[in-house]
Each structure stands twice: as structure tokens, then as C-alpha cells.
Design a protein around this motif. Structure first.
Motif, PDB file in Angstrom:
ATOM      1  N   LYS A 519      37.452  29.886  -7.409  1.00 51.74           N
ATOM      2  CA  LYS A 519      36.812  30.969  -8.154  1.00 51.74           C
ATOM      3  C   LYS A 519      37.674  32.216  -8.176  1.00 51.74           C
ATOM      4  O   LYS A 519      37.246  33.281  -8.625  1.00 51.74           O
ATOM      5  N   GLY A 520      38.892  32.134  -7.633  1.00 54.84           N
ATOM      6  CA  GLY A 520      39.819  33.270  -7.700  1.00 54.84           C
ATOM      7  C   GLY A 520      39.628  34.309  -6.610  1.00 54.84           C
ATOM      8  O   GLY A 520      40.109  35.436  -6.722  1.00 54.84           O
ATOM      9  N   VAL A 521      38.927  33.944  -5.531  1.00 57.23           N
ATOM     10  CA  VAL A 521      38.690  34.877  -4.424  1.00 57.23           C
ATOM     11  C   VAL A 521      39.971  35.055  -3.587  1.00 57.23           C
ATOM     12  O   VAL A 521      40.746  34.117  -3.435  1.00 57.23           O
ATOM     13  N   LYS A 522      40.196  36.263  -3.081  1.00 57.21           N
ATOM     14  CA  LYS A 522      41.293  36.522  -2.144  1.00 57.21           C
ATOM     15  C   LYS A 522      40.765  36.469  -0.700  1.00 57.21           C
ATOM     16  O   LYS A 522      39.569  36.710  -0.461  1.00 57.21           O
ATOM     17  N   PHE A 523      41.682  36.200   0.223  1.00 57.28           N
ATOM     18  CA  PHE A 523      41.292  36.020   1.630  1.00 57.28           C
ATOM     19  C   PHE A 523      42.171  36.850   2.557  1.00 57.28           C
ATOM     20  O   PHE A 523      43.318  37.159   2.223  1.00 57.28           O
ATOM     21  N   SER A 524      41.622  37.144   3.740  1.00 61.62           N
ATOM     22  CA  SER A 524      42.488  37.530   4.845  1.00 61.62           C
ATOM     23  C   SER A 524      42.368  36.403   5.869  1.00 61.62           C
ATOM     24  O   SER A 524      41.353  35.712   5.916  1.00 61.62           O
ATOM     25  N   ILE A 525      43.429  36.198   6.648  1.00 57.72           N
ATOM     26  CA  ILE A 525      43.326  35.274   7.786  1.00 57.72           C
ATOM     27  C   ILE A 525      43.527  36.156   9.011  1.00 57.72           C
ATOM     28  O   ILE A 525      44.566  36.808   9.141  1.00 57.72           O
ATOM     29  N   ALA A 526      42.533  36.236   9.886  1.00 54.65           N
ATOM     30  CA  ALA A 526      42.595  37.225  10.959  1.00 54.65           C
ATOM     31  C   ALA A 526      41.997  36.671  12.235  1.00 54.65           C
ATOM     32  O   ALA A 526      41.114  35.812  12.206  1.00 54.65           O
ATOM     33  N   THR A 527      42.494  37.167  13.381  1.00 58.61           N
ATOM     34  CA  THR A 527      42.133  36.520  14.647  1.00 58.61           C
ATOM     35  C   THR A 527      40.861  37.049  15.296  1.00 58.61           C
ATOM     36  O   THR A 527      40.289  36.384  16.136  1.00 58.61           O
ATOM     37  N   ASP A 528      40.444  38.286  14.958  1.00 58.43           N
ATOM     38  CA  ASP A 528      39.291  38.844  15.651  1.00 58.43           C
ATOM     39  C   ASP A 528      39.589  38.890  17.154  1.00 58.43           C
ATOM     40  O   ASP A 528      38.697  38.684  17.994  1.00 58.43           O
ATOM     41  N   ALA A 529      40.852  39.141  17.487  1.00 56.72           N
ATOM     42  CA  ALA A 529      41.281  39.083  18.891  1.00 56.72           C
ATOM     43  C   ALA A 529      40.512  40.103  19.733  1.00 56.72           C
ATOM     44  O   ALA A 529      40.354  41.253  19.347  1.00 56.72           O
ATOM     45  N   HIS A 530      40.025  39.657  20.896  1.00 51.28           N
ATOM     46  CA  HIS A 530      39.399  40.553  21.867  1.00 51.28           C
ATOM     47  C   HIS A 530      40.318  40.764  23.070  1.00 51.28           C
ATOM     48  O   HIS A 530      39.899  41.299  24.083  1.00 51.28           O
ATOM     49  N   ALA A 531      41.549  40.274  22.953  1.00 49.24           N
ATOM     50  CA  ALA A 531      42.583  40.469  23.976  1.00 49.24           C
ATOM     51  C   ALA A 531      43.906  40.151  23.296  1.00 49.24           C
ATOM     52  O   ALA A 531      43.927  39.398  22.319  1.00 49.24           O
ATOM     53  N   SER A 532      44.984  40.727  23.813  1.00 46.65           N
ATOM     54  CA  SER A 532      46.252  40.583  23.106  1.00 46.65           C
ATOM     55  C   SER A 532      46.682  39.119  22.986  1.00 46.65           C
ATOM     56  O   SER A 532      47.256  38.718  21.979  1.00 46.65           O
ATOM     57  N   GLY A 533      46.359  38.316  24.000  1.00 48.86           N
ATOM     58  CA  GLY A 533      46.726  36.900  23.954  1.00 48.86           C
ATOM     59  C   GLY A 533      46.104  36.171  22.770  1.00 48.86           C
ATOM     60  O   GLY A 533      46.654  35.203  22.263  1.00 48.86           O
ATOM     61  N   GLN A 534      44.956  36.666  22.336  1.00 51.46           N
ATOM     62  CA  GLN A 534      44.253  35.984  21.246  1.00 51.46           C
ATOM     63  C   GLN A 534      44.878  36.246  19.878  1.00 51.46           C
ATOM     64  O   GLN A 534      44.480  35.617  18.885  1.00 51.46           O
ATOM     65  N   LEU A 535      45.847  37.144  19.814  1.00 47.00           N
ATOM     66  CA  LEU A 535      46.531  37.327  18.531  1.00 47.00           C
ATOM     67  C   LEU A 535      47.217  36.023  18.109  1.00 47.00           C
ATOM     68  O   LEU A 535      47.467  35.796  16.934  1.00 47.00           O
ATOM     69  N   SER A 536      47.470  35.140  19.079  1.00 46.35           N
ATOM     70  CA  SER A 536      48.107  33.868  18.722  1.00 46.35           C
ATOM     71  C   SER A 536      47.104  32.847  18.173  1.00 46.35           C
ATOM     72  O   SER A 536      47.482  31.745  17.812  1.00 46.35           O
ATOM     73  N   TYR A 537      45.834  33.203  18.087  1.00 48.93           N
ATOM     74  CA  TYR A 537      44.871  32.319  17.418  1.00 48.93           C
ATOM     75  C   TYR A 537      45.150  32.210  15.921  1.00 48.93           C
ATOM     76  O   TYR A 537      44.526  31.411  15.224  1.00 48.93           O
ATOM     77  N   MET A 538      46.076  33.041  15.425  1.00 51.59           N
ATOM     78  CA  MET A 538      46.391  33.002  13.999  1.00 51.59           C
ATOM     79  C   MET A 538      46.640  31.572  13.512  1.00 51.59           C
ATOM     80  O   MET A 538      46.259  31.202  12.413  1.00 51.59           O
ATOM     81  N   ARG A 539      47.264  30.758  14.387  1.00 56.45           N
ATOM     82  CA  ARG A 539      47.589  29.394  13.941  1.00 56.45           C
ATOM     83  C   ARG A 539      46.338  28.583  13.583  1.00 56.45           C
ATOM     84  O   ARG A 539      46.372  27.746  12.686  1.00 56.45           O
ATOM     85  N   TYR A 540      45.227  28.841  14.263  1.00 56.06           N
ATOM     86  CA  TYR A 540      44.007  28.104  13.930  1.00 56.06           C
ATOM     87  C   TYR A 540      43.476  28.535  12.554  1.00 56.06           C
ATOM     88  O   TYR A 540      42.943  27.723  11.802  1.00 56.06           O
TER      89      TYR A 540
END
Ligand code: DGT
Ligand code: CA
Ligand code: CA
Length: 569
Positions: A519-540
Motif C-alpha cells: 500500500k506504499g507505507v514507509k517504515f522505521s526499523i528500531a530496537t526500542d532498546a532499554h539498554a545499550s546492549g539492546q541496540l544490537s537487536y536491530m538484526r531481528y
């Protein structure tokens, strides 16, 4: 051992102590410790190895530090094992049903003698639950829905739970005698958000030796079967692993077959039949003659198709797209330039703003958005206007210190029941990226919920919607929404939908991502990190985006800083 595994042990202990009616302070202490463990970036295993004192961590005293060490040493906690012997397993299973916490499980057990999900279902169907004090018809309905969810997904593992153990197993098998290649197939290779079991494939000089070595993996709890070329084991965390040793000449055919999905494999096999070929897990055959099978590429070529990425193999149009040479050019982790959803110590994050900035810079990001919660009735640990202003000041300082790295002023703004934002306009208008998010009233009707979310999307200050459906895998069903209408509003307003990368959210799911993209929607992919280590959840999040057919162009946080700033305006 990961922090989240230790936290799970403490949470389970807290639940069981509560069912037993233990001292509430003790129960709370275990829960607090679990929360600390889930949110610190550094594995406590490392801290212990470095000789650090764990009791410096918030909520961890001497006693809990000792218990963590016991878990690290033995892989379990004696106190929990003892409790498990006291409380039957079926009764514990009730805890994983949505709407039931330990307090309610205790009441159900003591008043109606309910001690397993089936008895609970019977009682709910006969409306015995709603008569109990503190329950009511709504809870009864919720419980019935929860039982259905439990049956569907209760035994599946989150991809992120399976991932470390699969990696460990692969590293182990690489040292097996005479091993040539080793790879995970099945839903794990397709990067599905949950996996039922893990299907491993390998080639080897002497298969029985590999099978024997496999069954001796340290995490194995039980060997279900062990033949000369295949074996099934159950690991200590109850994840099942199937291993098959195949002939090198058949590897491509076997990999294709065992990667699945079943419906994709069957559809490919049908094309082969139409071409006068036969495909099975050993190869591609014309009459009795084997014509392909060494690589997956050969298998696809035999049916005149390019290789289809595993993430797309769900028979959802990928075969038709491949035939027309119109497969999407799938987004990769390297396309991501920044993370647009994270928390700091200003709200419920474990790490400071500056630590989050430094971690993002170490990931080679160009920018981040700091999006602490707005404080409302539903979100206790959040920013009020005054705290937000303080954070703005710090962001401005850090922008100078870390230039050209950019920090967007963001906020995860709670969407109230009527669709208005839980923060005053004076603050909202100073934000670069306000994310709207629902944290309460999950059970509104489809009509009311859709209206609520559309109103938020139309708010001029809100740029995107975080975890749009609110689901928690296996725990909380998605919001009832008219998703078509949501997509329409997002597109009209030039906003974006988030793909939240937290392993138990992965919200939006693959099917909705694909639908929204069409439908032409744009997205963000974001981690919602609650700790710096969780910034690597980006891969999921990337896994999920790929399963939803996304390309780089569909995702706003692949844009350069200048282009993203323009888009936000
Ligand atoms: P899971 O384990 O439930 O997350 O999902 P999968 O896709 O890993 O399924 P699984 O473990 O039952 O089987 C692995 C692969 O083996 C599957 O993706 C396709 C193939 N396979 C299994 N059973 C059949 C079958 O009856 N027919 C065909 N064509 N393929 C099958
Ligand atoms: Ca599987
Ligand atoms: Ca399997």
C-alpha cells in the motif's frame, strides 16, 4: 549464560513463591533483580569472570549475587528446583496464560481446585471463573483466549532464544570428527520470529561419528533417536534439534527441502512436475536420471528460477515474483544508518543518554533518536515537561560534543484512550521525532481502536507509530485494528510505521509488513532498546523486514541525515 536466561529463572522463582503465598517483599526482590538483569548491557557472566562484585547492581544484594553465581556455576537454581517439585507442572503452565498472574492462579487453585489448563478451560466455559471475587466476565473471556494462544504458540521458541544456542551448537559441530559442512535449515534459516524445532544439515566423511559427537553436546538433555545419518535430541532448555547428515551430491536438494517452508517446497515441486521433472530431498530427476542437487542454485535453475532468499519462502507470491524476475532487493543490516527508538535513564532505560550515543557511534550509525517515555497513568516511569526540557539541554550539549553524529529529540508518546497524546503540545512541538504508542486499553473494539490510532497518526507532531499492534509473541494478542485504514492514514499523513525489533514484539509481523508495503507505507526499523546492549537487536528487526519483502527504500532510517530531516518535515 545470558542475562535474560538468569532473569527468567528469577521471574519463575518469584511466580512460584507468590503462588505459595510467600512474603511479598521477597517476591518483589526477585522481580527487581530480574528486571535489572534484563536491562543491563553487559553479561553478568563476564562481570563475574572479571572478579566484579555483582552487588553493585541495582536491586542485587549479597544473597542474590550468590544465587546468580550458583546459576552461572550449575546452570540452575536449587531453590527453584525444590519449589518445582512442590508445585505441579500443569499448575505452573497456568502462569503463561494471558490474564493470569500468580495471585489469580493461587485463587483458582484454592477455590476451584483448578490445577491445569484443561480444567481452567472447562471452568471458564461453564462461567465459574467470572463468579469468583476479582475476576468477572471480561477476565473469563481473556482467559479463554489465552488458553487458545497457549495451545498455538506455547511450545515455540523465540528466534532470539534459539539463536545463541544454535550458534554454540554450530561452533561445537565444526569440531566434530570428519565434518565437512554444517548449517541450520528449517524455520531458523527462514528467520521466522519463532521456531518449533531446529533442523541442522551437515556433510561428513563418516556420518556415524558426527551423530555420536552430536549426542554428546553439553546442552543435550535427552537423545530421542540416534541412527547412522540422523538424530533428534532435546536440549536442557527443551528446544528440539534434528540433525541430518546428507551426501555432498545431494546437499543442495536437501538444504532446499529442509529449509521449507513446506508449502514453498511443495509449490516448487509442482512446477518441476509440470516440466517433467521430479524433485525430492536427494535431488532433481528426469526419468531415473539425476540432473541436479549439488547446490540450491542448481535446484532453482532446474525449474528456471533464480535463488529465492530463505526469508521469502512462505509461498506468499515469491515464486510468481521470481518467475517474473521481480524479487525484492531485500534490505540488509548494513543499510541501516541509525536507530529511531530507544530509552535512557531519563525514563526506564538502564544506560545514560551519553552511553547510548557512544554505543550508536561505535556501530557506525549517523544518527539516533532518543525516545524516552512520556509519563501518563499507563506509563509511570516517564518524562514530564520539566524532565523533557532537561533532556533537550543535554541533547544539545551532546550534539556539539559528538558532531557530526546527530541526536534527534524524540519521545515515545503514550496514546491515550481518546487518541490524543499524553504530553503537552509545548513540548511536542520541540521534538524532531515523536512516536505514538499504545500502552493501555488493549481491548477496545476494532472500531474504537482504529479510530484512536488514526487520530494519533493525524496529530501533526506524531511522526510514526511504535509497535503498532501491541502484540507480545505468545503472551498478548495484537490489537483489534482495521489495518487497511491504518495504512491509508499513514500514507496520507506521510508518516511511518515502526517495525519494533524487540524479540518478543517483532511488531509489525511479516504478513502485515508485506501488506503495508504493497500500500506504499514507509517504515522505521528500531530496537526500542532499554539498554545499550539492546541496540544490537536491530538484526531481528531486519530479519522481520526481509520476511516482509522490504527494500532499503521502504525504510526511513536507511536515509542520509539530510534526507531524513526533510522527510520528517
Ligand atoms: P517449525 O519447526 O515449526 O518452526 O517449522 P519448520 O519449517 O522448520 O518445519 P519442520 O521442522 O517441521 O520441517 C523442516 C522442513 O522440512 C520444512 O520447512 C519443510 C520440510 N518438511 C517437513 N515435513 C515435510 C513434508 O511433509 N513435506 C514436505 N514437502 N516438506 C516437509
Ligand atoms: Ca524446524
Ligand atoms: Ca524438524
Amino acid at each position: 549464560m545470558q542475562n535474560r536466561e538468569i532473569a527468567a529463572i528469577f521471574n519463575e522463582l518469584a511466580d512460584l513463591l507468590e503462588i505459595k503465598g510467600e512474603n511479598p517483599f521477597k517476591v518483589r526482590a526477585y522481580r527487581n533483580a530480574a528486571r535489572t538483569l534484563e536491562s543491563i548491557g553487559k553479561p553478568v557472566e563476564e562481570m563475574v569472570a572479571e572478579g566484579k562484585d555483582l552487588s553493585i547492581l541495582p536491586g542485587i544484594g549479597k544473597d542474590l549475587a550468590e544465587k546468580i553465581k550458583e546459576i552461572l556455576r550449575t546452570g540452575k537454581l536449587q531453590k527453584l528446583d525444590n519449589l518445582k517439585k512442590e508445585i505441579p507442572e500443569a499448575l505452573r503452565a497456568l502462569l503463561s496464560i494471558e490474564g493470569l498472574g500468580p495471585k489469580r492462579v493461587k485463587v483458582l487453585y484454592e477455590t476451584l481446585h483448578i490445577s491445569d489448563p484443561d480444567a481452567l478451560k472447562e471452568a471458564a466455559l461453564h462461567h465459574e471463573i467470572s463468579k469468583l471475587p476479582g475476576f468477572g466476565p471480561k477476565t473469563e473471556e481473556k482467559i479463554l483466549k489465552g488458553i487458545r494462544l497457549l495451545k498455538q504458540e506455547g511450545v515455540r521458541f523465540l528466534f532470539a532464544e534459539a539463536e545463541p544456542i544454535v550458534e554454540e551448537l554450530i561452533a561445537y559441530l565444526q569440531k566434530a570428527p570428519g565434518i565437512l559442512t554444517i548449517e541450520a535449515a528449517g524455520s531458523f534459516r527462514r528467520k521466522k520470529e519463532t521456531v518449533g524445532d531446529v533442523d541442522m544439515l551437515c556433510t561428513a566423511k563418516e556420518p556415524p561419528k558426527v551423530i555420536d559427537y552430536f549426542t554428546k553436546f553439553s546442552q543435550v538433555l535427552e537423545v530421542i533417536s540416534a541412527g547412522t545419518t540422523r538424530s533428534t535430541v532435546v536440549l536442557k532448555n527443551s528446544l528440539q534439534i534434528d540433525l541430518r547428515v546428507v551426501e555432498k551430491e545431494s546437499y543442495g536438494a536437501a538444504l532446499h527441502y529442509f529449509t521449507g517452508s513446506k508449502t514453498h517446497v511443495i509449490a516448487i515441486r509442482q512446477i518441476a512436475i509440470d516440466l517433467g521433472l521430479k524433485i525430492n530431498e536427494y535431488g532433481v530427476y528426469q526419468k531415473e536420471q539425476k540432473v541436479a542437487g549439488l547446490t540450491e542454485k542448481d535446484v532453482y535453475e532446474s525449474v528456471h528460477l533464480p535463488v529465492i532468499p530463505p526469508e521469502l519462502r512462505e509461498n506468499r507470491g515469491e515464486i510468481e515474483a521470481a518467475a517474473k524476475n521481480r524479487l525484492p532487493n531485500l534490505i540488509t543490516l548494513e543499510d541501516i544508518r541509525g536507530d529511531l527508538h530507544m530509552h535512557t535513564t531519563y525514563s526506564d532505560g538502564m544506560d545514560t543518554l551519553e552511553t547510548m550515543v557512544k554505543t550508536a557511534i561505535a556501530k557506525n550509525y549517523t544518527y539516533i533518536a532518543v525516545t524516552d517515555h512520556s509519563a501518563t497513568l499507563a506509563v509511570v516511569k516517564g518524562l514530564d515537561a520539566q524532565k523533557a526540557l532537561k533532556q533537550f539541554e543535554e541533547i544539545e550539549k551532546l550534539r556539539e560534543r559528538y558532531a557530526p553524529f546527530h541526536i534527534f529529540k524524540g519521545m515515545e508518546v503514550d496514546i491515550l484512550e481518546d487518541g490524543s497524546p499524553g504530553m503537552e503540545d509545548d513540548i511536542l512541538k520541540q521534538l524532531d521525532i515523536a512516536l505514538g504508542a499504545i500502552h493501555s486499553k488493549f481491548k477496545l473494539t476494532r472500531k474504537a481502536q482504529t479510530k484512536r490510532l488514526i487520530k494519533a497518526i493525524q496529530n501533526p507532531y506524531i511522526k510514526g507509530i511504535a509497535h503498532p499492534t501491541g502484540r507480545l509473541i505468545g503472551k498478548r494478542a495484537p490489537l483489534e485494528l482495521d489495518f487497511k485504514e491504518i495504512c491509508k492514514a499513514i500514507k496520507e499523513e506521510g508518516k511511518f510505521l515502526e517495525i519494533n525489533a524487540q524479540p518478543e514484539r517483532l511488531d509489525l509481523n511479516d504478513v502485515l509488513i508485506k501488506e503495508a508495503r504493497e500500500k506504499g507505507v514507509k517504515f522505521s526499523i528500531a530496537t526500542d532498546a532499554h539498554a545499550s546492549g539492546q541496540l544490537s537487536y536491530m538484526r531481528y528487526g531486519i530479519n522481520q523486514a526481509r520476511r516482509g519483502w522490504l527494500e532499503k527504500e521502504d525504510v526511513v532510517n536507511t536515509k542520509s541525515l539530510e534526507t531524513l530531516v526533510k522527510f520528517l518535515k
